[in-house]
Design a protein around this motif. Structure first.
Motif, PDB file in Angstrom:
ATOM      1  N   TYR A  17       1.278   3.828  -5.154  1.00 22.22           N
ATOM      2  CA  TYR A  17       0.010   4.421  -5.582  1.00 22.22           C
ATOM      3  C   TYR A  17       0.110   4.818  -7.045  1.00 22.22           C
ATOM      4  O   TYR A  17       1.070   5.480  -7.451  1.00 22.22           O
ATOM      5  CB  TYR A  17      -0.326   5.657  -4.744  1.00 22.22           C
ATOM      6  CG  TYR A  17      -1.748   6.139  -4.951  1.00 22.22           C
ATOM      7  CD1 TYR A  17      -2.755   5.774  -4.075  1.00 22.22           C
ATOM      8  CD2 TYR A  17      -2.090   6.917  -6.044  1.00 22.22           C
ATOM      9  CE1 TYR A  17      -4.069   6.176  -4.274  1.00 22.22           C
ATOM     10  CE2 TYR A  17      -3.394   7.326  -6.253  1.00 22.22           C
ATOM     11  CZ  TYR A  17      -4.382   6.961  -5.365  1.00 22.22           C
ATOM     12  OH  TYR A  17      -5.681   7.359  -5.577  1.00 22.22           O
ATOM     13  N   ASP A  49       0.802  -1.218   0.000  1.00 22.80           N
ATOM     14  CA  ASP A  49       0.000   0.000   0.000  1.00 22.80           C
ATOM     15  C   ASP A  49       0.835   1.269   0.000  1.00 22.80           C
ATOM     16  O   ASP A  49       0.287   2.377  -0.021  1.00 22.80           O
ATOM     17  CB  ASP A  49      -0.955   0.007   1.194  1.00 22.80           C
ATOM     18  CG  ASP A  49      -2.074  -1.016   1.026  1.00 22.80           C
ATOM     19  OD1 ASP A  49      -2.352  -1.406  -0.121  1.00 22.80           O
ATOM     20  OD2 ASP A  49      -2.659  -1.433   2.044  1.00 22.80           O
ATOM     21  N   THR A  95      -1.961  -4.386  -4.075  1.00 18.68           N
ATOM     22  CA  THR A  95      -2.584  -3.206  -3.484  1.00 18.68           C
ATOM     23  C   THR A  95      -3.670  -2.702  -4.420  1.00 18.68           C
ATOM     24  O   THR A  95      -3.519  -2.750  -5.646  1.00 18.68           O
ATOM     25  CB  THR A  95      -1.567  -2.074  -3.229  1.00 18.68           C
ATOM     26  OG1 THR A  95      -2.277  -0.918  -2.736  1.00 18.68           O
ATOM     27  CG2 THR A  95      -0.820  -1.684  -4.499  1.00 18.68           C
ATOM     28  N   ASN A  96      -4.767  -2.224  -3.858  1.00 16.78           N
ATOM     29  CA  ASN A  96      -5.832  -1.649  -4.676  1.00 16.78           C
ATOM     30  C   ASN A  96      -5.679  -0.146  -4.840  1.00 16.78           C
ATOM     31  O   ASN A  96      -6.627   0.547  -5.216  1.00 16.78           O
ATOM     32  CB  ASN A  96      -7.196  -1.994  -4.077  1.00 16.78           C
ATOM     33  CG  ASN A  96      -7.481  -3.479  -4.170  1.00 16.78           C
ATOM     34  OD1 ASN A  96      -7.305  -4.098  -5.205  1.00 16.78           O
ATOM     35  ND2 ASN A  96      -7.910  -4.073  -3.056  1.00 16.78           N
ATOM     36  N   ASN A  97      -4.465   0.343  -4.587  1.00 16.22           N
ATOM     37  CA  ASN A  97      -4.172   1.769  -4.719  1.00 16.22           C
ATOM     38  C   ASN A  97      -4.014   2.174  -6.179  1.00 16.22           C
ATOM     39  O   ASN A  97      -2.966   2.660  -6.612  1.00 16.22           O
ATOM     40  CB  ASN A  97      -2.903   2.133  -3.948  1.00 16.22           C
ATOM     41  CG  ASN A  97      -3.162   2.279  -2.470  1.00 16.22           C
ATOM     42  OD1 ASN A  97      -4.304   2.274  -2.028  1.00 16.22           O
ATOM     43  ND2 ASN A  97      -2.105   2.405  -1.694  1.00 16.22           N
ATOM     44  N   GLY A 101      -8.766   0.330  -2.180  1.00 15.38           N
ATOM     45  CA  GLY A 101      -7.612   1.203  -2.268  1.00 15.38           C
ATOM     46  C   GLY A 101      -7.963   2.641  -1.941  1.00 15.38           C
ATOM     47  O   GLY A 101      -9.128   3.010  -1.777  1.00 15.38           O
ATOM     48  N   ALA A 145     -10.454   2.496  -7.449  1.00 12.78           N
ATOM     49  CA  ALA A 145      -9.846   1.862  -6.275  1.00 12.78           C
ATOM     50  C   ALA A 145     -10.725   0.795  -5.627  1.00 12.78           C
ATOM     51  O   ALA A 145     -10.230   0.014  -4.808  1.00 12.78           O
ATOM     52  CB  ALA A 145      -9.496   2.932  -5.234  1.00 12.78           C
ATOM     53  N   LYS A 198      -3.083  -4.164  -8.745  1.00  8.42           N
ATOM     54  CA  LYS A 198      -3.999  -4.890  -7.865  1.00  8.42           C
ATOM     55  C   LYS A 198      -3.674  -6.376  -7.788  1.00  8.42           C
ATOM     56  O   LYS A 198      -3.882  -7.000  -6.747  1.00  8.42           O
ATOM     57  CB  LYS A 198      -5.438  -4.685  -8.340  1.00  8.42           C
ATOM     58  CG  LYS A 198      -5.901  -3.245  -8.224  1.00  8.42           C
ATOM     59  CD  LYS A 198      -7.308  -3.029  -8.769  1.00  8.42           C
ATOM     60  CE  LYS A 198      -7.720  -1.568  -8.621  1.00  8.42           C
ATOM     61  NZ  LYS A 198      -9.020  -1.272  -9.252  1.00  8.42           N
ATOM     62  N   SER A 228      -5.856  -7.747  -2.433  1.00  9.13           N
ATOM     63  CA  SER A 228      -6.242  -7.256  -1.115  1.00  9.13           C
ATOM     64  C   SER A 228      -7.758  -7.114  -1.010  1.00  9.13           C
ATOM     65  O   SER A 228      -8.422  -6.659  -1.943  1.00  9.13           O
ATOM     66  CB  SER A 228      -5.591  -5.896  -0.857  1.00  9.13           C
ATOM     67  OG  SER A 228      -6.115  -5.298   0.313  1.00  9.13           O
TER      68      SER A 228
END
Length: 758
Positions: free
Chosen positions: A108, A105, A133-135, A387, A353, A128, A383
């Motif tokens: 980004y 995370d 990470t969904n950022n 995000g 996100a 992702k 995740s």
């Protein structure tokens, strides 16, 4: 003569087909190739029409291009040219360090509706999937995320149910929160033709400003900013009182009717008229028109979406359609007009996100598992946590929670709200990668590494427009300098990070071929679409490999004019749409004694967003030479201001200095500033220095359409903004000047019918 290259206009979400033909300025072969655009008469969405932006887009293709990767050690240091090898090593080493220090995370990425779907998809797989990470968020968060949330809440899935043919079939077009004539001109031109040819067709426009759209309406409701839900509930109240309902549809295809009617009972016409600042008779006219029409088509855009109640506003509008059964049939339905050219494709590919490819949700365990298996990743790799949105990224930077920020094809140093805070946060980023076709831009000032991106005309890929039509955008020339397609950069970084199996793409067609398989069985099923098929004609989804009665076109055999929900079976598991009742809460920042005006923002006909492309086209610069502040004569008289007097506009966050345009086309107490001018194009004219970051709690889309301001008269500036000053401000460092730069010129006349700016 060679056949023209077929492509798509890279501006708004209308998705107009273009043909590009080569032209040379003379017989001298040493001079650079030039290109002319014209409307593609064979394109089903635009039928040969094109506005001034599409007609002149080729004039910017060689202006101020970023040609090579550029790197610097700090924001105070100069950029130096580096190889792609060095640039990619920098990114991969930095990502590895961030993963070790901050975890996934700490990375980004902020993308753009300017991406092609292939770019979006590979970015999702990298960020992702592989990084976990969904950022990843995109500038569609500023544009269409409230429409996404509204469709999800009301209908069970994202996806506009209408098509452009409905513009030719409706009896009543209800436009709210959209200046369609200037922001989506080809859609409006088609609707306006239908309106003029058919006297029974009514056009209702809801807008605090008497825009180009409102000026031709049968009824203009100039409501106070922030009273949209009150208006919509007031219309619903009258429909309920008159019994103008579709009882069979409500009973068979919806849930929540009782709770909705409990809310509507509070919205007596006299109360609604007073709150909205309109005549009670006009409210009743709007409701009568809706009640009497066989088909009602609503259109909306940023005026609803960019609000702290954006999702509630969208749901309130959709509920009127559910109340009267005005959905799933020709000429009817709630139709979101997308702002970005590929905002729809981004949503399909999971480019926000909280979503995953194929209209899946990050928080849904089954959806995560489906995507993990498809991508060949271990269970639990994706995740379960949503995000950060782009708005949440700002405090994350302030608290040193972001170790690498990667921005591509967008310009947040102009477009984000609360701009002074945004710029300060961007300065805190330890390492920012900025990937764009042009230099300079305002955001480049906050980057450590610049990556040259191939743009429109230099890469082949797909885009999806507002009516779900997928078009192949064909490259008609190679990238300039060392520019690369966005998806190629993302894939190469993925391979260097050890995910070679996930990024075995040789062409964008390979990417698309994989992407459509992940849509199988979803509402946006595109398994029957390929680059090869799109080379013949655009195709509207849903388009599964095997067409069924539910996915075939309503009125044509050419895979177009498909409506969703024609069987009144919606995307919820029980097949029922939801009435979503909301009371209005009002603006997040209403006017008060200190800040007595409400400021709203928006586009102008010729410009596009932050002028990264249109600002480099001479014809458009002449159309819109400077920013301005619209003010009603009553307010101007009270402040002793005349037309073209200069003022300072102040909010709790910042200031802007602008000349006043005194006009009766805006409500007293409301002001308007166009959104396009950043620091490269004018001094102290950034509207987002004024706006606040408060956002819809559901869509997390900021309320860019309304903030409280005061106005202070100024003496005339010593020197007004001129094109020469702009050219000086945007001058390129010597190392970055394009080879054989082409000067802008007046566009050729187009037989396809360019709309003028009225």
């Amino acid at each position: 003569m060679a056949a023209p290259h077929k492509t798509l206009c890279p501006y708004c979400g209308v998705g107009c087909g273009l043909e590009v033909v080569p032209q040379r300025p003379s017989d001298d072969p040493t001079l650079p190739q030039r290109w002319q655009t014209r409307g593609d008469r064979a394109h089903p969405s635009s039928q040969g029409m094109v506005c001034v932006k599409g007609a002149t887009v080729a004039e910017s293709i060689d202006q101020d291009r970023l040609l090579y990767p550029m790197l610097r050690e700090s924001l105070d240091a100069p950029f130096e040219r580096v190889s792609w090898e060095v640039a990619l090593d920098q990114i991969t080493h930095r990502i590895r360090d961030v993963l070790e220090d901050l975890g996934p995370d700490g990375v980004y990425m902020y993308g753009s509706g300017q991406f092609q779907t292939e770019d979006y998809y590979v970015a999702q797989k990298l960020i992702k999937g592989c990084l976990g990470t969904n950022n990843f968020d995109a500038n569609s968060r500023l544009c269409m995320s409230s429409a996404v949330s509204g469709y999800l809440q009301s209908l069970g899935s994202d996806g506009p149910p209408c098509c452009y043919e409905d513009l030719d079939l409706t009896d009543c077009a209800f436009l709210i929160g959209t200046n369609t004539a200037e922001c989506h001109p080809i859609v409006f031109n088609r609707l306006r033709k239908h309106h003029k040819r058919n006297p029974h067709v009514k056009l209702i426009v809801v807008d605090p400003r008497r825009t180009e759209t409102a000026q031709v309406a049968d009824l203009h409701l100039a409501i106070r900013p922030g009273t949209d839900i009150t208006l919509l509930n007031g219309i619903g109240h009258l429909l309920l009182r008159w019994g103008a309902l579709d009882q069979g549809f409500i009973h068979q295809s919806t849930q929540g009717f009782a709770d909705y009617t409990d809310v509507l009972r509070h919205y007596e016409p006299s109360i609604v008229a007073e709150r909205c600042g309109i005549a009670e008779a006009d409210l009743e006219t709007a409701a009568r028109t809706w009640a009497k029409s066989q088909s009602v088509l609503s259109l909306w855009s940023m005026g609803l979406n960019q609000s702290s109640e954006g999702t509630a506003k969208v749901c309130s509008l959709i509920s009127l359609h559910l109340l009267t059964g005005q959905i799933g049939k020709p000429g009817a339905g709630p139709f979101s007009l997308t702002g970005q050219p590929n905002a729809m494709g981004g949503r399909e590919a999971g480019g926000l996100a909280h979503i995953l490819p194929g209209y899946r949700l990050v928080k849904n365990p089954q959806h995560r598992q489906e995507v993990e298996q498809f991508w060949g990743l271990p269970e639990g790799q994706i995740s379960p946590t949503r995000g950060l949105t782009i708005g949440e990224m700002i405090p994350a930077l302030e608290h040193d929670q972001v170790g690498l920020l990667w921005i591509a094809a967008t310009n947040p140093a102009v477009s984000l709200p609360d701009l002074n805070r945004t710029k300060a946060a961007l300065q805190r980023s330890p390492f920012t990668v900025y990937q764009d076709a042009y230099y300079p831009t305002e955001t480049a000032a906050y980057a450590h590494l610049l990556l040259p991106a191939a743009q429109w005309g230099e890469k082949t890929g797909t885009m999806t427009n507002s009516e779900r039509t997928v078009t192949l955008c064909q490259a008609f020339r190679p990238p300039v300098g060392e520019a690369r397609a966005d998806w190629e950069v993302f894939a190469e970084v993925g391979r260097r990070l050890g995910f070679a199996d996930q990024f075995q793409f040789a062409t964008s067609a390979d990417v698309h071929r994989e992407f459509v398989q992940i849509t199988q069985g979803r509402l946006c099923d595109m398994t029957g679409i390929s680059h090869e098929q799109l080379a013949t004609s655009p195709i509207q989804w849903p388009c599964p490999t095997q067409e069924t009665a539910d996915t075939a076109a309503d009125t044509a055999p050419d895979k177009h004019n498909k409506r969703l929900y024609t069987d009144h079976h919606f995307a919820y598991p029980d097949g029922r749409a939801r009435f979503m009742p909301y009371h209005e809460k009002g603006l997040a920042e209403p006017a008060d004694d200190r800040y007595p005006f409400v400021l709203t923002t928006g586009r102008l006909y010729g410009h596009w967003h932050t002028q990264t492309r249109t600002g480099r086209i001479a014809k458009i610069q002449k159309m819109h030479p400077q920013p301005f502040l619209e003010m009603h004569p009553r307010d101007a008289e009270r402040l002793q201001l005349a037309d073209q007097d200069w003022v300072e506009v102040r909010s709790a966050r910042g200031t802007a200095r602008l000349p006043v345009l005194v006009t009766k086309n805006i409500r007293p107490g409301t002001l308007f500033v166009p959104m396009h001018w950043g620091s490269l194009w004018a001094e102290d004219a950034e509207c987002n220095a004024l706006t606040h970051p408060e956002a819809c709690p559901i869509s997390l889309q900021p309320e860019l359409k309304a903030c409280a301001v005061q106005v202070v008269p100024l003496s005339p500036p010593d020197q007004s903004q001129s094109l020469a000053q702009v050219e000086e401000r945007t001058a390129l460092p010597v190392a970055m000047v394009p080879h054989n730069p082409v000067k802008s010129s007046e566009p050729e006349t187009h037989s396809s019918g360019v709309l003028s700016s009225s």
